[in-house]
Design a protein around this motif. Structure first.
Motif, PDB file in Angstrom:
ATOM      1  N   VAL A 272       0.983  -1.179  -0.216  1.00  0.00           N
ATOM      2  CA  VAL A 272       0.099   0.041   0.142  1.00  0.00           C
ATOM      3  C   VAL A 272       0.888   1.120   0.034  1.00  0.00           C
ATOM      4  CG1 VAL A 272      -1.865   1.159   1.141  1.00  0.00           C
ATOM      5  CG2 VAL A 272      -1.825  -1.358   1.289  1.00  0.00           C
ATOM      6  N   VAL A 273       0.927   1.829  -0.909  1.00  0.00           N
ATOM      7  CA  VAL A 273       1.780   2.891  -1.171  1.00  0.00           C
ATOM      8  C   VAL A 273       1.269   4.388  -1.742  1.00  0.00           C
ATOM      9  CG1 VAL A 273       3.795   1.383  -1.902  1.00  0.00           C
ATOM     10  CG2 VAL A 273       2.449   2.380  -3.626  1.00  0.00           C
ATOM     11  N   HIS A 274       1.697   5.356  -1.280  1.00  0.00           N
ATOM     12  CA  HIS A 274       1.574   6.554  -1.837  1.00  0.00           C
ATOM     13  C   HIS A 274       2.347   7.133  -2.923  1.00  0.00           C
ATOM     14  CE1 HIS A 274       1.269  11.226  -2.048  1.00  0.00           C
ATOM     15  NE2 HIS A 274       0.139  10.976  -1.356  1.00  0.00           N
TER      16      HIS A 274
ATOM     17  N   VAL B 259      -3.687  -4.158  -8.803  1.00  0.00           N
ATOM     18  CA  VAL B 259      -3.542  -2.896  -8.310  1.00  0.00           C
ATOM     19  C   VAL B 259      -4.621  -2.075  -8.331  1.00  0.00           C
ATOM     20  CG1 VAL B 259      -2.039  -0.920  -8.054  1.00  0.00           C
ATOM     21  CG2 VAL B 259      -1.169  -3.173  -8.678  1.00  0.00           C
ATOM     22  N   THR B 260      -4.942  -1.371  -7.089  1.00  0.00           N
ATOM     23  CA  THR B 260      -6.059  -0.443  -7.463  1.00  0.00           C
ATOM     24  C   THR B 260      -5.584   0.948  -7.254  1.00  0.00           C
ATOM     25  OG1 THR B 260      -7.908  -1.866  -6.850  1.00  0.00           O
ATOM     26  CG2 THR B 260      -8.336   0.392  -6.554  1.00  0.00           C
ATOM     27  N   VAL B 261      -5.720   1.855  -8.064  1.00  0.00           N
ATOM     28  CA  VAL B 261      -5.198   3.231  -7.873  1.00  0.00           C
ATOM     29  C   VAL B 261      -6.399   4.015  -7.286  1.00  0.00           C
ATOM     30  CG1 VAL B 261      -4.554   5.364  -8.958  1.00  0.00           C
ATOM     31  CG2 VAL B 261      -3.554   3.081  -9.948  1.00  0.00           C
ATOM     32  N   VAL B 262      -6.309   4.696  -6.040  1.00  0.00           N
ATOM     33  CA  VAL B 262      -7.432   5.244  -5.561  1.00  0.00           C
ATOM     34  C   VAL B 262      -6.904   6.971  -5.485  1.00  0.00           C
ATOM     35  CG1 VAL B 262      -8.674   5.953  -3.515  1.00  0.00           C
ATOM     36  CG2 VAL B 262      -7.869   3.433  -3.957  1.00  0.00           C
TER      37      VAL B 262
ATOM     38  N   TRP C 133      -9.014   1.665 -11.295  1.00  0.00           N
ATOM     39  CA  TRP C 133      -8.923   2.982 -11.072  1.00  0.00           C
ATOM     40  C   TRP C 133     -10.234   3.493 -10.355  1.00  0.00           C
ATOM     41  CZ3 TRP C 133      -6.959   7.350 -14.721  1.00  0.00           C
ATOM     42  CH2 TRP C 133      -6.695   8.577 -14.206  1.00  0.00           C
ATOM     43  N   VAL C 134      -9.878   3.991  -9.185  1.00  0.00           N
ATOM     44  CA  VAL C 134     -11.263   4.265  -8.402  1.00  0.00           C
ATOM     45  C   VAL C 134     -11.164   5.874  -7.903  1.00  0.00           C
ATOM     46  CG1 VAL C 134     -12.722   4.276  -6.357  1.00  0.00           C
ATOM     47  CG2 VAL C 134     -11.788   2.091  -7.398  1.00  0.00           C
ATOM     48  N   THR C 135     -12.086   6.791  -8.026  1.00  0.00           N
ATOM     49  CA  THR C 135     -12.085   8.114  -7.801  1.00  0.00           C
ATOM     50  C   THR C 135     -13.327   8.592  -7.278  1.00  0.00           C
ATOM     51  OG1 THR C 135     -11.447  10.478  -8.431  1.00  0.00           O
ATOM     52  CG2 THR C 135     -12.248   8.889 -10.214  1.00  0.00           C
ATOM     53  N   ARG C 136     -13.094   9.395  -6.292  1.00  0.00           N
ATOM     54  CA  ARG C 136     -14.537  10.223  -5.906  1.00  0.00           C
ATOM     55  C   ARG C 136     -14.911  11.256  -6.660  1.00  0.00           C
ATOM     56  NH1 ARG C 136     -13.074  12.779   0.059  1.00  0.00           N
ATOM     57  NH2 ARG C 136     -11.666  14.347  -0.859  1.00  0.00           N
ATOM     58  N   SER C 137     -14.043  11.722  -7.661  1.00  0.00           N
ATOM     59  CA  SER C 137     -14.561  12.918  -8.526  1.00  0.00           C
ATOM     60  C   SER C 137     -15.428  12.433  -9.390  1.00  0.00           C
ATOM     61  CB  SER C 137     -13.199  13.227  -9.223  1.00  0.00           C
ATOM     62  OG  SER C 137     -12.039  13.710  -8.541  1.00  0.00           O
ATOM     63  N   SER C 138     -16.327  13.372  -9.957  1.00  0.00           N
ATOM     64  CA  SER C 138     -17.302  12.940 -10.863  1.00  0.00           C
ATOM     65  C   SER C 138     -16.923  12.491 -11.996  1.00  0.00           C
ATOM     66  CB  SER C 138     -18.437  13.848 -10.621  1.00  0.00           C
ATOM     67  OG  SER C 138     -17.825  15.126 -11.254  1.00  0.00           O
ATOM     68  N   ARG C 139     -15.650  12.763 -12.535  1.00  0.00           N
ATOM     69  CA  ARG C 139     -15.217  12.305 -13.802  1.00  0.00           C
ATOM     70  C   ARG C 139     -13.608  12.499 -13.717  1.00  0.00           C
ATOM     71  NH1 ARG C 139     -14.008  17.195 -16.937  1.00  0.00           N
ATOM     72  NH2 ARG C 139     -14.571  18.920 -15.641  1.00  0.00           N
ATOM     73  N   PHE C 140     -12.922  11.795 -14.671  1.00  0.00           N
ATOM     74  CA  PHE C 140     -11.483  11.913 -14.882  1.00  0.00           C
ATOM     75  C   PHE C 140     -11.289  13.252 -15.656  1.00  0.00           C
ATOM     76  CE2 PHE C 140     -12.467   7.459 -14.648  1.00  0.00           C
ATOM     77  CZ  PHE C 140     -11.509   7.092 -13.596  1.00  0.00           C
TER      78      PHE C 140
ATOM     79  N   VAL D  56      -2.729  -1.455  -3.529  1.00  0.00           N
ATOM     80  CA  VAL D  56      -3.201  -0.122  -3.389  1.00  0.00           C
ATOM     81  C   VAL D  56      -2.277   0.998  -3.400  1.00  0.00           C
ATOM     82  CG1 VAL D  56      -4.837   1.572  -2.188  1.00  0.00           C
ATOM     83  CG2 VAL D  56      -5.176  -0.928  -2.151  1.00  0.00           C
ATOM     84  N   VAL D  57      -2.493   2.009  -4.795  1.00  0.00           N
ATOM     85  CA  VAL D  57      -1.897   3.145  -4.927  1.00  0.00           C
ATOM     86  C   VAL D  57      -2.770   4.281  -4.276  1.00  0.00           C
ATOM     87  CG1 VAL D  57      -0.585   4.466  -6.370  1.00  0.00           C
ATOM     88  CG2 VAL D  57      -0.413   2.133  -6.574  1.00  0.00           C
ATOM     89  N   ALA D  58      -2.254   4.883  -3.161  1.00  0.00           N
ATOM     90  CA  ALA D  58      -3.003   6.256  -2.909  1.00  0.00           C
ATOM     91  C   ALA D  58      -2.540   7.488  -3.567  1.00  0.00           C
ATOM     92  CB  ALA D  58      -2.839   6.351  -1.339  1.00  0.00           C
ATOM     93  N   ALA D  59      -3.286   7.702  -4.548  1.00  0.00           N
ATOM     94  CA  ALA D  59      -2.962   9.119  -5.320  1.00  0.00           C
ATOM     95  C   ALA D  59      -3.967  10.133  -4.726  1.00  0.00           C
ATOM     96  CB  ALA D  59      -3.374   8.729  -6.698  1.00  0.00           C
TER      97      ALA D  59
END
Length: 481
Positions: free
Chosen positions: A180-182, A199-202, A235-242, A353-356
């Motif tokens: 689990v890395v930043h 891998v999941t990029v968050v 790839w998971v983001t809480r933003s409404s879009r990329f 997990v990659v914490a972006a």
């Protein structure tokens, strides 16, 4: 003990810019301290082929002094890369080039101004001596014989301590079999991420996009050592879009002295709201990166190659745990995703997990001895004035970290020389480098009166810049076609 006119804490791009512009000034003595052994700019994200999101003119010095020997073009010339850069026909340097350029500038400063940059010195306290009205900096220096202390006296202090990686609480204590890395530590952990097999990029933004694109080449490639066979990437983001950064020219005028004047004059609650609304101005991805990701996915699908990848927007990670009995017996992380639009929850399984999730500015502990001289806002943040000072005596500056008070110009590399010019004007009582007061064609806020002003590029107003509390609204500029 020697007294310096200026002492800098931290030697990132912002303070390195200040050092390079201060070096030629005969009426300024300065010293800059950093706990690292040498200059390094985001080493964990120097992914091959990635570029800056600002043009090469946004180097350490050019926007204040185009003739400076510490410019990016001077580095290209000295290293024999000026013509290749010219033929490349791109304004945007590689990230690795920018890092190499800054290290070159630091080395050149060390040669031309010995003792100005001092590495391996961790500043632990900034104090104010009432008798002399000077700041006293305490720095710890580690050596083969242990740790010793050094003291530095200065009339002015500039904090360039940078940011720290931010990992949300839900991921902060997550531990298990996989990494689990930043993103700040991405390159050192890259192989372990690939070896995990999934891998999941968050997160979102340029770093998230660069990591996803870099790992995308491994998607669908069979790796017998990875549980489950082929490598999977999500790839998971809480933003409404990329979302991409906005590069339209009238929007880019917000990186101007006038807009900063306007922004500083607003109430803090309004600035905080604007800061959230303006994320796409400097926290989005480059349009080229967005297109490259899509084109890569399209190309892979057209060739019939496997695409074990999912891109999820408007999804927030609300819980996370490690399941040691996951697929293949290797264990998996189980992320609970909440979709904001539908209100639904779902579990997502991954082995790394990659914490972006970006970086945060904090009030450094080293300021504790002078806390009574520093202004803080209601949220406990440094209340940075228009002239970048934070103390009652107006001699303690911040170089970077003032997004909540100054807006989009705070993290902009191209605005660093302008900030340095303002600081040096206050330190010297004169204007060593011309300071532009007007650069934009548009007006932010309502004009004070309808009289026309000089268009951008007109003569600068002479004299030392004065702090704005707030600045008067700029006049309307008439542009002749």
């Amino acid at each position: 003990m020697r007294t310096y006119d200026l002492a800098g804490v931290g030697i990132g791009p912002m303070n390195l810019s200040l050092a390079a512009l201060a070096a030629p000034l005969e009426d300024v003595t300065s010293v800059f301290l950093d706990q690292r052994d040498g200059f390094s700019w985001h080493p964990g994200m120097l992914v091959e082929g990635t570029t800056l999101q600002v043009p090469f003119l946004a180097d350490l010095v050019t926007m204040a002094d185009p003739t400076s020997p510490y410019s990016f073009l001077a580095w290209l010339k000295e290293t024999g890369r000026l013509y290749p850069f010219y033929i490349r026909e791109s304004f945007y340097p590689l990230r690795a080039e920018y890092d190499a350029y800054c290290r070159w500038a630091a080395a050149r400063l060390a040669a031309s101004a010995p003792g100005m940059l001092r590495w391996g010195r961790r500043v632990t306290a900034v104090e104010h001596d009432a008798a002399s009205d000077l700041f006293v900096l305490t720095a710890q220096v580690s050596g083969p014989d242990g740790t010793r202390e050094e003291k530095y006296c200065a009339k002015h202090v500039v904090l360039g301590t940078g940011t720290t990686p931010h990992v949300p609480a839900v991921l902060r204590d997550l531990s298990g079999a996989g990494p689990v890395v930043h993103t700040g530590s991405y390159l050192p952990g890259r192989q372990a991420l690939i070896d995990s097999g999934a891998v999941t990029v968050v997160g979102s933004g340029q770093s998230a996009g660069e990591v996803y694109r870099d790992l995308l080449d491994a998607v669908g490639v069979h790796d017998p050592s990875a549980a489950g066979g082929a490598f999977r990437l999500d790839w998971v983001t809480r933003s409404s879009r990329f979302f991409p950064m906005e590069y339209t020219k009238l929007t880019l005028e917000m990186t101007s002295p006038e807009y900063t004047d306007h922004y500083v004059s607003l109430p803090q609650d309004l600035r905080d709201r604007l800061g959230r609304e303006q994320r796409n101005l400097y926290k989005g991805m480059s349009g080229d990166l967005v297109d490259d990701i899509y084109d890569t996915l399209y190309r892979r699908s057209a060739l019939g190659r496997p695409l074990p990848t999912t891109l999820l927007t408007d999804c927030e990670v609300t819980a996370a745990r490690f399941d040691p009995h996951g697929a293949g017996g290797t264990g998996e992380y189980v992320l609970t995703l909440h979709h904001a639009q539908t209100g639904q929850d779902a579990e997502h399984r991954t082995r790394a997990v990659v914490a972006a999730t970006g970086y945060r500015h904090t009030v450094p502990d080293l300021l504790a001895p002078v806390r009574d001289r520093i202004d803080l806002d209601d949220a406990g943040r440094l209340a940075v004035r228009r002239d970048y000072t934070v103390d009652t005596g107006r001699r303690l500056f911040v170089a970077g970290g003032e997004e909540h008070t100054h807006g989009v110009t705070a993290p902009d590399l191209g605005f660093a020389p302008w900030r340095a010019s303002v600081i040096l004007a206050r330190v010297t009582g004169r204007e060593p480098y011309p300071i532009e007061r007007r650069t934009a064609f548009q007006t932010f806020g309502l004009p004070a009166h309808p009289a026309p002003a000089d268009p951008p590029g007109g003569p600068a107003t002479p004299g030392t810049p004065q702090p704005t509390t707030p600045a008067p609204a700029p006049q309307t500029a008439e542009v002749t076609p």
